[in-house]
Write an enzyme that holds these catalytic residues in place. Structure first.
Site, PDB file in Angstrom:
ATOM      1  N   CYS A 120       0.821  -1.225   0.000  1.00  0.00           N
ATOM      2  CA  CYS A 120       0.000   0.000   0.000  1.00  0.00           C
ATOM      3  C   CYS A 120       0.852   1.271   0.000  1.00  0.00           C
ATOM      4  O   CYS A 120       0.351   2.355  -0.294  1.00  0.00           O
ATOM      5  CB  CYS A 120      -0.932   0.007   1.200  1.00  0.00           C
ATOM      6  SG  CYS A 120      -2.034  -1.406   1.211  1.00  0.00           S
ATOM      7  N   HIS A 261      -3.237   7.268   2.728  1.00  0.00           N
ATOM      8  CA  HIS A 261      -3.683   5.933   2.341  1.00  0.00           C
ATOM      9  C   HIS A 261      -4.982   5.598   3.058  1.00  0.00           C
ATOM     10  O   HIS A 261      -5.147   5.865   4.247  1.00  0.00           O
ATOM     11  CB  HIS A 261      -2.599   4.914   2.692  1.00  0.00           C
ATOM     12  CG  HIS A 261      -3.042   3.509   2.463  1.00  0.00           C
ATOM     13  ND1 HIS A 261      -3.628   3.114   1.289  1.00  0.00           N
ATOM     14  CD2 HIS A 261      -3.031   2.403   3.258  1.00  0.00           C
ATOM     15  CE1 HIS A 261      -3.945   1.831   1.367  1.00  0.00           C
ATOM     16  NE2 HIS A 261      -3.595   1.390   2.553  1.00  0.00           N
ATOM     17  N   ASN A 291     -10.063  -0.080   0.250  1.00  0.00           N
ATOM     18  CA  ASN A 291      -8.602   0.053   0.275  1.00  0.00           C
ATOM     19  C   ASN A 291      -8.069  -0.445  -1.072  1.00  0.00           C
ATOM     20  O   ASN A 291      -8.139  -1.633  -1.355  1.00  0.00           O
ATOM     21  CB  ASN A 291      -8.054  -0.777   1.437  1.00  0.00           C
ATOM     22  CG  ASN A 291      -6.534  -0.765   1.512  1.00  0.00           C
ATOM     23  OD1 ASN A 291      -5.855  -0.351   0.569  1.00  0.00           O
ATOM     24  ND2 ASN A 291      -5.991  -1.232   2.625  1.00  0.00           N
TER      25      ASN A 291
HETATM   26  N1  COA Z   1     -18.359  -9.650   8.855  1.00  0.00           N
HETATM   27  C1  COA Z   1     -18.852 -10.005  10.060  1.00  0.00           C
HETATM   28  N2  COA Z   1     -18.070 -10.403  11.081  1.00  0.00           N
HETATM   29  C2  COA Z   1     -16.744 -10.442  10.848  1.00  0.00           C
HETATM   30  C3  COA Z   1     -16.163 -10.089   9.622  1.00  0.00           C
HETATM   31  C4  COA Z   1     -17.038  -9.687   8.603  1.00  0.00           C
HETATM   32  N3  COA Z   1     -16.601  -9.313   7.382  1.00  0.00           N
HETATM   33  N4  COA Z   1     -14.821 -10.222   9.710  1.00  0.00           N
HETATM   34  C5  COA Z   1     -14.551 -10.649  10.940  1.00  0.00           C
HETATM   35  N5  COA Z   1     -15.712 -10.786  11.640  1.00  0.00           N
HETATM   36  C6  COA Z   1     -15.883 -11.213  13.025  1.00  0.00           C
HETATM   37  C7  COA Z   1     -14.729 -12.010  13.542  1.00  0.00           C
HETATM   38  O1  COA Z   1     -14.890 -13.391  13.206  1.00  0.00           O
HETATM   39  C8  COA Z   1     -14.826 -11.766  15.024  1.00  0.00           C
HETATM   40  O2  COA Z   1     -15.828 -12.610  15.544  1.00  0.00           O
HETATM   41  P1  COA Z   1     -15.647 -13.235  17.035  1.00  0.00           P
HETATM   42  O3  COA Z   1     -15.605 -12.070  17.950  1.00  0.00           O
HETATM   43  O4  COA Z   1     -16.886 -14.071  17.167  1.00  0.00           O
HETATM   44  O5  COA Z   1     -14.377 -14.010  16.991  1.00  0.00           O
HETATM   45  C9  COA Z   1     -15.337 -10.330  15.134  1.00  0.00           C
HETATM   46  O6  COA Z   1     -15.909 -10.042  13.845  1.00  0.00           O
HETATM   47  C10 COA Z   1     -14.257  -9.327  15.428  1.00  0.00           C
HETATM   48  O7  COA Z   1     -13.157  -9.580  14.576  1.00  0.00           O
HETATM   49  P2  COA Z   1     -11.883  -8.644  14.571  1.00  0.00           P
HETATM   50  O8  COA Z   1     -10.906  -9.182  13.581  1.00  0.00           O
HETATM   51  O9  COA Z   1     -11.420  -8.425  15.981  1.00  0.00           O
HETATM   52  O10 COA Z   1     -12.536  -7.286  14.053  1.00  0.00           O
HETATM   53  P3  COA Z   1     -11.891  -5.871  14.021  1.00  0.00           P
HETATM   54  O11 COA Z   1     -12.721  -4.903  14.767  1.00  0.00           O
HETATM   55  O12 COA Z   1     -10.417  -5.889  14.324  1.00  0.00           O
HETATM   56  O13 COA Z   1     -12.044  -5.488  12.475  1.00  0.00           O
HETATM   57  C11 COA Z   1     -10.666  -5.374  10.511  1.00  0.00           C
HETATM   58  C12 COA Z   1     -11.380  -6.276  11.508  1.00  0.00           C
HETATM   59  C13 COA Z   1      -9.988  -6.212   9.471  1.00  0.00           C
HETATM   60  C14 COA Z   1     -11.714  -4.469   9.862  1.00  0.00           C
HETATM   61  C15 COA Z   1      -9.643  -4.479  11.285  1.00  0.00           C
HETATM   62  O14 COA Z   1      -8.863  -5.296  12.114  1.00  0.00           O
HETATM   63  C16 COA Z   1      -8.751  -3.704  10.385  1.00  0.00           C
HETATM   64  O15 COA Z   1      -9.178  -2.794   9.677  1.00  0.00           O
HETATM   65  N6  COA Z   1      -7.420  -3.994  10.420  1.00  0.00           N
HETATM   66  C17 COA Z   1      -6.471  -3.271   9.599  1.00  0.00           C
HETATM   67  C18 COA Z   1      -6.543  -3.773   8.202  1.00  0.00           C
HETATM   68  C19 COA Z   1      -5.777  -2.908   7.256  1.00  0.00           C
HETATM   69  O16 COA Z   1      -5.773  -1.714   7.371  1.00  0.00           O
HETATM   70  N7  COA Z   1      -5.138  -3.550   6.281  1.00  0.00           N
HETATM   71  C20 COA Z   1      -4.432  -2.908   5.232  1.00  0.00           C
HETATM   72  C21 COA Z   1      -3.221  -2.229   5.722  1.00  0.00           C
HETATM   73  S1  COA Z   1      -2.535  -1.285   4.432  1.00  0.00           S
END
Ligand code: COA
Length: 334
Positions: A120, A261, A291
């Site tokens: 990214c 970004h 993204n």
């Molecule tokens: N829809 C519904 N539920 C979902 C899901 C989706 N698309 N994806 C994950 N979940 C669930 C998980 O299974 C988890 O369930 P559980 O509590 O029963 O185990 C719950 O939601 C929470 O998951 P978690 O991974 O802790 O969510 P989060 O709040 O961290 O959000 C992201 C996940 C990916 C949105 C977040 O971590 C994020 O944005 N990370 C950075 C990613 C990024 O910027 N990447 C590129 C970098 S350049």
């Protein structure tokens, strides 16, 4: 403020961008995955993203179209370019480089051409390299593109990663300027390769670390430790913007825009709040495009440029972070 040195200053002569026509909404995803519009919107700020029709588009066509628009905006021909640099991690082929194919297609014959891989951070990495080469006096007209078709790299059988990404390309044309103060007055390129497993695309099972062996995402598709990357991004994003302001002696009032970004709206909102940045100076378009990896900063740049939000005489800051892990910043005197 820092006084830049070099043989000449650098002017951004034009910008361009391209996205696929097809819009993939959260509701579309909820029909193929166990997810909801509400979950995606609340956790990421994304409402829809653009995805390529793989039978006719991808990183190559998006890069080409963005470059053509940037050349038009600069009133230049492709044959005026003597160098083309593309930041991408989704080039269709390993060889030749995407930059060679795009240069050949648009008619930038004899121009140097190469790709930069920094996930990214790819556009800001490529911009920093290009600016330094023009400033040195060795290259004149340089095309810079950030482009990724992430829809080709995400596993739509898995909800944890695929909901985040979309496809886009952004481009800028750099030319020499007699005013040394024009162009980049401060830049950083950074990485911490110890944390590469936070975001990676393994092609062979032997590349997958033991701790990630049970990951259901198929080989050849993007894997991500969402929570770890979130923590890294929140702190690095703030740190990189604060560093750029401190090192240049600028305040948020002096800046026209912070072109950043788009990885998660919560990450950007956190930086706005903690650094007390004026909200109108930070474009958030992740709701529309998701993204788009290396495409994201170039796409934002084109949008603020065309909207007249980055006037001459006021610096803007470009900032990115991503897989590797990598990060990069550029304080640009327009
Ligand atoms: N829809 C519904 N539920 C979902 C899901 C989706 N698309 N994806 C994950 N979940 C669930 C998980 O299974 C988890 O369930 P559980 O509590 O029963 O185990 C719950 O939601 C929470 O998951 P978690 O991974 O802790 O969510 P989060 O709040 O961290 O959000 C992201 C996940 C990916 C949105 C977040 O971590 C994020 O944005 N990370 C950075 C990613 C990024 O910027 N990447 C590129 C970098 S350049």
């Amino acid at each position: 403020m820092i006084k830049p040195s070099g043989a000449c200053g650098v002017r951004m002569a034009g910008t361009g961008s391209a996205v696929p026509e097809k819009i993939l909404t959260n509701d579309d995803l909820s029909r193929i995955l166990d997810t909801t519009d509400e979950w995606i919107t609340q956790r990421t700020g994304i409402r829809c993203r653009r995805v390529s029709d793989q039978s006719k588009e991808g990183t190559f066509t998006l890069s080409r179209d963005a470059l053509r628009r940037a050349l038009d905006a600069a009133s230049m021909k492709a044959s005026d370019l003597d160098l083309l640099i593309i930041g991408t991690c989704t080039a269709e082929m390993r060889c030749p480089s995407l930059a060679c194919r795009v240069a050949g297609d648009v008619g930038a014959i004899n121009a140097g051409a190469f790709d930069v891989t920094a996930a990214c951070s790819g556009f800001v990495y490529a911009l920093n390299v290009a600016e330094t080469m023009v400033r040195s006096g060795r290259y004149k007209n340089v095309g810079v593109i950030g482009a990724d078709a992430m829809s080709t790299m995400v596993d739509y059988q898995d909800r944890s990663v695929s909901i985040l990404f979309g496809d886009a390309a952004g481009a800028a044309i750099l030319v020499p300027d007699p005013d040394l103060n024009r162009g980049c007055i401060y830049q950083t390129l950074g990485s911490d390769g110890r944390d590469w497993t936070g975001l990676y695309i393994p092609n062979r099972a032997q590349e997958v670390p033991e701790a990630d062996k049970d990951n259901p995402i198929r080989l050849g598709y993007l894997r991500m430790d969402g929570r770890e990357i979130f923590k890294f991004a929140v702190s690095k994003f703030r740190e990189v913007i604060a560093d750029a302001l401190e090192k240049t002696g600028l305040t948020a009032d002096d800046i026209s825009q912070i072109v950043c970004h788009q990885s998660n709206a919560r990450i950007i909102e956190n930086a706005i709040e903690k650094l007390k940045l004026p909200r109108e100076k930070v474009l958030i378009n992740i709701d529309q495009y998701g993204n788009s990896s290396a495409g994201s900063v170039g796409l934002c740049l084109d949008q603020v440029w065309r909207a007249g939000k980055v006037p001459a005489g006021k610096p803007m800051i470009l900032v990115a972070f991503g897989g590797g892990v990598t990060w990069a910043s550029n304080v640009w005197n327009v």
